[in-house]
Design a protein around this motif. Structure first.
Motif, short mmCIF file in Angstrom:
data_model
loop_
_atom_site.label_atom_id
_atom_site.label_comp_id
_atom_site.label_asym_id
_atom_site.label_seq_id
_atom_site.Cartn_x
_atom_site.Cartn_y
_atom_site.Cartn_z
N SER A 272 85.27 115.11 65.86
CA SER A 272 84.18 115.65 65.04
C SER A 272 84.15 117.17 65.11
CB SER A 272 82.85 115.06 65.48
OG SER A 272 82.86 113.66 65.26
N PHE A 273 84.53 117.75 66.24
CA PHE A 273 84.62 119.21 66.33
C PHE A 273 85.56 119.74 65.25
CE2 PHE A 273 86.86 123.02 67.68
CZ PHE A 273 85.81 123.88 67.93
N ILE A 274 86.73 119.10 65.12
CA ILE A 274 87.72 119.54 64.13
C ILE A 274 87.22 119.29 62.71
CG2 ILE A 274 90.05 119.13 63.23
CD1 ILE A 274 89.98 120.62 65.95
N VAL A 275 86.69 118.12 62.48
CA VAL A 275 86.24 117.75 61.13
C VAL A 275 85.10 118.65 60.65
CG1 VAL A 275 85.14 115.89 59.80
CG2 VAL A 275 87.07 115.39 61.31
N PHE A 276 84.23 119.05 61.55
CA PHE A 276 83.06 119.86 61.16
C PHE A 276 83.31 121.37 61.19
CE2 PHE A 276 80.76 115.89 62.24
CZ PHE A 276 80.14 115.71 61.02
N ARG A 277 84.57 121.78 61.44
CA ARG A 277 84.86 123.22 61.37
C ARG A 277 84.60 123.71 59.95
NH1 ARG A 277 90.92 123.59 63.14
NH2 ARG A 277 90.92 122.14 61.41
N PRO A 278 84.12 124.86 59.70
CA PRO A 278 83.84 125.97 60.61
C PRO A 278 82.47 125.90 61.29
CG PRO A 278 83.42 126.67 58.36
CD PRO A 278 83.92 125.24 58.30
N HIS A 279 81.66 124.91 60.91
CA HIS A 279 80.30 124.82 61.47
C HIS A 279 80.29 124.55 62.98
CE1 HIS A 279 79.03 124.95 57.35
NE2 HIS A 279 79.74 123.86 57.08
N SER A 280 81.35 123.91 63.49
CA SER A 280 81.41 123.59 64.91
C SER A 280 82.00 124.73 65.75
CB SER A 280 82.25 122.33 65.13
OG SER A 280 83.56 122.52 64.61
N LEU A 281 82.62 125.69 65.11
CA LEU A 281 83.23 126.81 65.83
C LEU A 281 82.15 127.73 66.42
CD1 LEU A 281 86.09 127.69 63.33
CD2 LEU A 281 86.36 126.74 65.64
N PRO A 282 82.50 128.49 67.45
CA PRO A 282 81.53 129.45 68.01
C PRO A 282 80.92 130.31 66.90
CG PRO A 282 83.49 129.38 69.38
CD PRO A 282 83.79 128.56 68.13
N GLY A 283 79.59 130.38 66.90
CA GLY A 283 78.88 131.11 65.86
C GLY A 283 78.45 130.24 64.70
N GLY A 284 79.00 129.04 64.60
CA GLY A 284 78.65 128.11 63.52
C GLY A 284 77.30 127.46 63.79
N ARG A 285 76.71 126.89 62.77
CA ARG A 285 75.36 126.31 62.93
C ARG A 285 75.35 125.06 63.81
NH1 ARG A 285 74.27 122.50 58.19
NH2 ARG A 285 76.28 122.46 57.16
N LEU A 286 76.50 124.42 64.04
CA LEU A 286 76.58 123.24 64.91
C LEU A 286 77.28 123.53 66.24
CD1 LEU A 286 77.59 120.57 62.22
CD2 LEU A 286 75.31 121.01 63.17
N ASP B 262 96.94 121.79 59.65
CA ASP B 262 96.85 120.39 59.21
C ASP B 262 97.17 119.41 60.33
OD1 ASP B 262 96.16 121.15 56.62
OD2 ASP B 262 98.25 121.26 55.98
N PHE B 263 98.02 119.83 61.27
CA PHE B 263 98.40 118.93 62.35
C PHE B 263 97.19 118.55 63.20
CE2 PHE B 263 99.65 118.17 66.78
CZ PHE B 263 100.45 117.06 66.60
N VAL B 264 96.38 119.52 63.59
CA VAL B 264 95.22 119.21 64.43
C VAL B 264 94.20 118.37 63.66
CG1 VAL B 264 93.76 121.26 64.04
CG2 VAL B 264 93.75 120.15 66.26
N PHE B 265 94.11 118.58 62.36
CA PHE B 265 93.21 117.76 61.54
C PHE B 265 93.71 116.32 61.48
CE2 PHE B 265 91.33 116.04 57.68
CZ PHE B 265 89.99 116.38 57.87
N ALA B 266 95.01 116.14 61.24
CA ALA B 266 95.59 114.79 61.20
C ALA B 266 95.44 114.10 62.55
CB ALA B 266 97.06 114.86 60.79
N GLN B 267 95.66 114.83 63.63
CA GLN B 267 95.51 114.28 64.98
C GLN B 267 94.07 113.82 65.20
OE1 GLN B 267 93.86 116.24 67.64
NE2 GLN B 267 94.21 114.67 69.16
#
Length: 179
Positions: free
Chosen positions: A27-41, A64-69
């Protein structure tokens, strides 16, 4: 169903833990950029503010590799949950499914680990301490534990004991005679 081999308690705990952690991680990857430092999540993945500096693939929105993973993580979670349900229902398919999903976890992590090691693109400027404590140890854990689970479950895939072996031999003889 008496005598159906099920998962030992420590493996069941591993499956519960894996389901929760892989959901959180994917979910961290899927919700990027919101999950990244500074993002709302970002508060949900607070500890990732350190991890993304070491495994920079996690911060790269175009990787794309990290998203597919991560999508494979969701598949793994679903299969873990199915294995847990089958365990409680004492299904004879519990151990084969648990073994299969553990092999998936193991090799997915080995592949990710190797991708990190063979390319310095996503690990620039890491100190050895960051590299070891924020990447090698956590990811190594996801290689070692599934390997131990595979070893334990491998012994449960085949019948044990003389009576079970004789039963298999008799079944094979009957099938041969019937042919």
């Amino acid at each position: 169903m008496e005598g159906v081999l099920q998962m030992p308690g420590w493996i069941l705990i591993w499956f519960y833990s894996t389901a929760a952690i892989c959901t959180w991680d994917a979910s961290f990857i899927v919700f990027r950029p919101h999950s990244l430092p500074g993002g709302r999540l970002a508060y949900i993945w607070y500890l990732y503010k350190h991890y993304v500096t070491v495994d920079q693939r996690y911060a790269d929105l175009k990787d794309d590799f990290v998203f597919a993973q991560s999508l494979l993580n969701y598949v793994e979670v679903v299969l873990n949950i199915i294995a847990i349900i089958m365990h409680y229902r004492k299904s004879r398919h519990t151990v084969p499914l648990a073994f299969t999903v553990t092999v998936m976890t193991f090799w997915k992590t080995v592949l990710y680990f190797l991708m990190y090691l063979v390319s310095d693109t996503y690990r620039k400027n890491n100190t050895m301490v960051e590299h070891i404590f924020l990447f090698v140890i956590p990811n190594g854990f996801w290689i070692v534990v599934p390997f131990l689970v595979m070893i334990k479950l491998w012994g449960c895939l085949l019948p044990r004991g003389e009576d079970e072996v004789r039963g298999l031999a008799n079944t094979r003889k009957r099938k041969t005679k019937a042919s």
